[in-house]
Design an enzyme around this catalytic site. Structure first.
Site, PDB file in Angstrom:
ATOM      1  CG  HIS A   9      -1.779  -1.323   1.196  1.00 33.30           C
ATOM      2  ND1 HIS A   9      -2.832  -1.566   0.357  1.00 33.30           N
ATOM      3  CD2 HIS A   9      -1.615  -2.462   1.937  1.00 33.30           C
ATOM      4  CE1 HIS A   9      -3.318  -2.785   0.575  1.00 33.30           C
ATOM      5  NE2 HIS A   9      -2.585  -3.347   1.526  1.00 33.30           N
ATOM      6  CD  GLU A  23      -2.122  -3.747   4.847  1.00 29.79           C
ATOM      7  OE1 GLU A  23      -1.549  -4.765   4.394  1.00 29.79           O
ATOM      8  OE2 GLU A  23      -3.302  -3.440   4.550  1.00 29.79           O
ATOM      9  CG  HIS A  78       0.506  -6.905   2.259  1.00 22.16           C
ATOM     10  ND1 HIS A  78      -0.399  -6.004   1.742  1.00 22.16           N
ATOM     11  CD2 HIS A  78       1.408  -7.141   1.279  1.00 22.16           C
ATOM     12  CE1 HIS A  78      -0.055  -5.716   0.490  1.00 22.16           C
ATOM     13  NE2 HIS A  78       1.036  -6.395   0.186  1.00 22.16           N
ATOM     14  CD  GLU A 144      -1.957 -10.225   4.377  1.00 26.39           C
ATOM     15  OE1 GLU A 144      -1.912  -9.335   5.252  1.00 26.39           O
ATOM     16  OE2 GLU A 144      -2.534 -10.070   3.284  1.00 26.39           O
TER      17      GLU A 144
END
Length: 271
Positions: A9, A23, A78, A144
């Protein structure tokens, strides 16, 4: 080893949000820490980041850049999000790959090392059809690192020591997977947590990560152990040069006086 390191992101895309966290901020912080560990501690490592600041960058731009550079591994960092009960760590390789592929081998090694460091529930090794896993020409892994929507995971995410440990776990896995050799005189970053009330020495606070890293380098050159930590102040991310944590206020004040005598004037104690 040539690592293309992708903090997920950024810019107009904040990623998952929850519990006072975004995030894009956490992924960038972990990635920058991982870059520094690899470059400071290991021989023959090159790292290219998809971004080093809060900028917008498309998925296609990231995968194309990694392909053109000829990376040995694409690693995307992430944080997850779902309902409030979901928690833990998981990682992904492309769904079209076999369990005996090079990417699957790297995934298993890195997964095992990250789990040792992150204090999160192990959700296992998974596969998906994500763009950065599918469109990259080298082995690719997406991690993640906890659920930003889970209050317990989020408490960990807010701790600089936890983010440093997550970066270290990734570095440990990469070192095993690619048989990296430690530099002869490498200096590991201190990440020892102190329970209860503590007095943290901050020797400079910056809006630029690179400026904070330069201050840490200057501190280390004068014999002070130091690391970069992040702080969210009124919605903005600041990078602080931490130069010690003490359980005794008097010891903290002595360290602050020593730092000021050594030429570091913008020093303060954070309780």
């Amino acid at each position: 080893m040539k690592l293309y390191l992708d903090p997920g992101h950024g810019g107009k895309d904040p990623g998952a949000e929850g519990n006072g966290l975004r995030e894009k901020d956490i992924t960038l912080d972990i990635a920058m820490r991982l870059r520094d560990i690899l470059l400071n501690d290991y021989e023959k490592v090159e790292v290219k980041l998809s971004r080093t600041s809060d900028v917008t960058k498309s998925l296609s731009a990231r995968s194309s850049e990694a392909n053109a550079w000829g990376a040995d591994l694409y690693l995307s960092i992430h944080m997850n999000a779902a309902d409030r009960s979901a928690c833990g760590y998981e990682d992904y390789i492309y769904s079209g790959l076999s369990n005996s592929s090079k990417a699957a081998n790297y995934q298993k090694i890195i997964h095992d090392e990250v789990i040792k460091m992150n204090r999160l529930k192990d959700r296992g090794l998974k596969k998906a059809n994500f763009h950065v896993l599918r469109e990259t020409t080298m082995p690719a892994l997406l991690t993640e690192n906890g659920f930003i929507s889970n209050s317990q995971d989020a408490v960990l995410m807010k701790q600089p020591s936890w983010r440093q440990n997550v970066a270290q776990g990734h570095a440990n896995g990469l070192a095993i997977a690619f048989q990296l050799q430690k530099k002869k005189n490498y200096s590991p970053v201190p990440t020892i947590p102190i329970p209860g009330k503590s007095y943290k020495i901050i020797a400079g606070s910056f809006q630029s990560f690179d400026n904070a890293k330069n201050r840490v380098t200057a501190l280390q050159a004068k014999g002070f152990k130091a690391l970069v930590e992040t702080a969210n102040i009124s919605g903005d991310i600041w990078y602080r040069a931490q130069a010690g944590v003490f359980s005794n206020r008097e010891n903290a004040e002595q360290r602050m006086a020593h730092l000021k005598k050594s030429g570091f004037k913008d020093v303060f104690i954070l309780t």
